[in-house]
Design an enzyme around this catalytic site. Sequence first.
Site, PDB file in Angstrom:
ATOM      1  N   ASP A 108       1.014   0.323 -11.419  1.00  0.00           N
ATOM      2  CA  ASP A 108       0.159   0.500 -10.237  1.00  0.00           C
ATOM      3  C   ASP A 108       0.890   1.286  -9.147  1.00  0.00           C
ATOM      4  OD1 ASP A 108      -2.029  -1.725  -8.286  1.00  0.00           O
ATOM      5  OD2 ASP A 108      -1.989   0.430  -8.629  1.00  0.00           O
ATOM      6  N   ARG A 110      -0.455   2.955  -1.494  1.00  0.00           N
ATOM      7  CA  ARG A 110      -0.828   1.651  -0.911  1.00  0.00           C
ATOM      8  C   ARG A 110       0.149   0.556  -1.298  1.00  0.00           C
ATOM      9  NH1 ARG A 110      -4.330   2.971  -4.790  1.00  0.00           N
ATOM     10  NH2 ARG A 110      -3.942   1.932  -6.772  1.00  0.00           N
ATOM     11  N   ASN A 111       0.895   0.757  -2.398  1.00  0.00           N
ATOM     12  CA  ASN A 111       1.829  -0.281  -2.856  1.00  0.00           C
ATOM     13  C   ASN A 111       3.264  -0.018  -2.427  1.00  0.00           C
ATOM     14  OD1 ASN A 111      -0.156  -1.771  -4.102  1.00  0.00           O
ATOM     15  ND2 ASN A 111      -0.028  -0.613  -5.999  1.00  0.00           N
ATOM     16  N   ASP A 145       5.145  -3.668  -4.225  1.00  0.00           N
ATOM     17  CA  ASP A 145       4.148  -4.595  -4.757  1.00  0.00           C
ATOM     18  C   ASP A 145       4.080  -4.488  -6.266  1.00  0.00           C
ATOM     19  OD1 ASP A 145       1.721  -6.175  -3.221  1.00  0.00           O
ATOM     20  OD2 ASP A 145       1.457  -5.846  -5.367  1.00  0.00           O
TER      21      ASP A 145
HETATM   22  C1  LIG Z   1       1.227   0.526  13.265  1.00  0.00           C
HETATM   23  N1  LIG Z   1       1.652  -0.739  12.698  1.00  0.00           N
HETATM   24  C2  LIG Z   1       2.974  -0.599  12.062  1.00  0.00           C
HETATM   25  C3  LIG Z   1       3.462  -1.938  11.533  1.00  0.00           C
HETATM   26  N2  LIG Z   1       2.459  -2.558  10.685  1.00  0.00           N
HETATM   27  C4  LIG Z   1       2.882  -3.371   9.622  1.00  0.00           C
HETATM   28  C5  LIG Z   1       1.969  -3.824   8.652  1.00  0.00           C
HETATM   29  C6  LIG Z   1       2.392  -4.594   7.557  1.00  0.00           C
HETATM   30  C7  LIG Z   1       3.750  -4.909   7.418  1.00  0.00           C
HETATM   31  C8  LIG Z   1       4.196  -5.686   6.217  1.00  0.00           C
HETATM   32  O1  LIG Z   1       3.397  -6.282   5.526  1.00  0.00           O
HETATM   33  N3  LIG Z   1       5.544  -5.650   5.941  1.00  0.00           N
HETATM   34  C9  LIG Z   1       6.166  -6.237   4.826  1.00  0.00           C
HETATM   35  N4  LIG Z   1       7.490  -6.463   4.821  1.00  0.00           N
HETATM   36  N5  LIG Z   1       7.809  -7.005   3.604  1.00  0.00           N
HETATM   37  C10 LIG Z   1       6.701  -7.102   2.848  1.00  0.00           C
HETATM   38  C11 LIG Z   1       5.656  -6.621   3.569  1.00  0.00           C
HETATM   39  C12 LIG Z   1       4.485  -6.702   2.774  1.00  0.00           C
HETATM   40  N6  LIG Z   1       4.800  -7.228   1.539  1.00  0.00           N
HETATM   41  C13 LIG Z   1       3.987  -7.462   0.467  1.00  0.00           C
HETATM   42  O2  LIG Z   1       4.422  -7.922  -0.563  1.00  0.00           O
HETATM   43  C14 LIG Z   1       2.535  -7.043   0.547  1.00  0.00           C
HETATM   44  O3  LIG Z   1       1.801  -7.614  -0.550  1.00  0.00           O
HETATM   45  C15 LIG Z   1       2.396  -5.544   0.460  1.00  0.00           C
HETATM   46  C16 LIG Z   1       3.138  -4.832  -0.499  1.00  0.00           C
HETATM   47  C17 LIG Z   1       2.979  -3.429  -0.552  1.00  0.00           C
HETATM   48  C18 LIG Z   1       2.091  -2.783   0.323  1.00  0.00           C
HETATM   49  C19 LIG Z   1       1.341  -3.527   1.246  1.00  0.00           C
HETATM   50  C20 LIG Z   1       1.497  -4.902   1.306  1.00  0.00           C
HETATM   51  C21 LIG Z   1       6.253  -7.527   1.523  1.00  0.00           C
HETATM   52  C22 LIG Z   1       4.664  -4.465   8.366  1.00  0.00           C
HETATM   53  C23 LIG Z   1       4.226  -3.705   9.466  1.00  0.00           C
HETATM   54  C24 LIG Z   1       1.081  -2.604  11.135  1.00  0.00           C
HETATM   55  C25 LIG Z   1       0.646  -1.281  11.756  1.00  0.00           C
END
Ligand SMILES: CN1CCN(c2ccc(C(=O)Nc3n[nH]c4c3C=[N+](C(=O)[C@H](O)c3ccccc3)C4)cc2)CC1
Length: 315
Positions: free
Chosen positions: A157, A161-162, A178
């Site tokens: 995958d 997005r991942n 992911d």
């Molecule tokens: C402008 N702003 C900037 C900052 N922002 C964020 C939005 C989301 C995140 C976030 O989820 N960070 C993560 N750190 N470690 C893991 C995460 C997700 N994981 C996962 O395992 C999740 O399942 C995953 C994996 C891959 C992709 C997406 C989600 C592990 C951090 C900042 C919001 C918008």
Amino acid sequence: NPNYRWYSHRLLKGTIVEIDKSQIQINTLLGRGAFGEVFRGILLGRERNGNNTDIAVKRLSKCADEQSQDKFLLEALILFKFQHKNIVKCLGISSSNGGYMILLELMLGGDLKTFLRNTKDKQTQKSTLKVSELLRLAGDIACGLNYLESLHFVHRDVAARNCLLTNLGPNRVAKLGDFGLAKDILLHDYYRKEGTALLPIRWMPPEAFLEGYFSSKSDVWAFGVLMWEIFTSGFIPYPGLQNNDVMTFVRKGGRLEIPAICPQSIYDLMCWCWQNDTVERPSFQTIYKFLVITHKKFQSDECFSNDQCNEDRSS
Ligand SMILES: CN1CCN(c2ccc(C(=O)Nc3n[nH]c4c3C=[N+](C(=O)[C@H](O)c3ccccc3)C4)cc2)CC1
């Protein structure tokens, strides 16, 4: 099925660090997926001098069914096994009132697809990032996939997005984030072919969506689509085509077009990843080497042109 469950729990006990929930402090919600939520948290230091660690805590939603629980734990196990700078680290798991939490490396930049869409100039529809920055993002992921290829691990995958970013700044590093289905499934990216699970068919080669045959060479095809996502600042592949039409279009030899700001040599690499015959496709080792060389070339061109313009300015 039961042995799948036994396998994941049995294996889990022996090989992953279990952290007491008293050492975990959960703060803000970072993201919510189909199967659970991700919070920003702190792992309290063991020593008195309190060397705490910033972490991400991934929790399965209560309503998740048993199979999702197993997939969730298996994802922790997989991530815990991998040790690579372009794969999000798993620090361990913790069980709290019946459910499990996975402790992961904190990636403050969020997912790569959202970042690409947010760094696109609305007027010109072009990326505000330099070509060398886009190439470095592609190189980071290619490096992580080269590691998985060397372990004969098929991701299945690979898509923007991942992937996650350490931060939004210029020294950002992209990592594979992911491995399970416990992801923020953006439904329009997936397609339920009759009777099978949700399939990311816009990222899949013919042998995968026709015969369900996945290999590192199908990851290579998907990586070609990921490079196209990077250079289009997060477009959905095959814009305007419905899922069924995508499969017909690709099967008949149709391919994604060159993005506006994409160098010809990089588009040639993408087309190489989209060869019908899997043996014709490059390995991630080849892809990674090619991207490192091309990145260096663009970096020197860009800084050369900067010096050039600086000289003009100073003279
Ligand atoms: C402008 N702003 C900037 C900052 N922002 C964020 C939005 C989301 C995140 C976030 O989820 N960070 C993560 N750190 N470690 C893991 C995460 C997700 N994981 C996962 O395992 C999740 O399942 C995953 C994996 C891959 C992709 C997406 C989600 C592990 C951090 C900042 C919001 C918008």
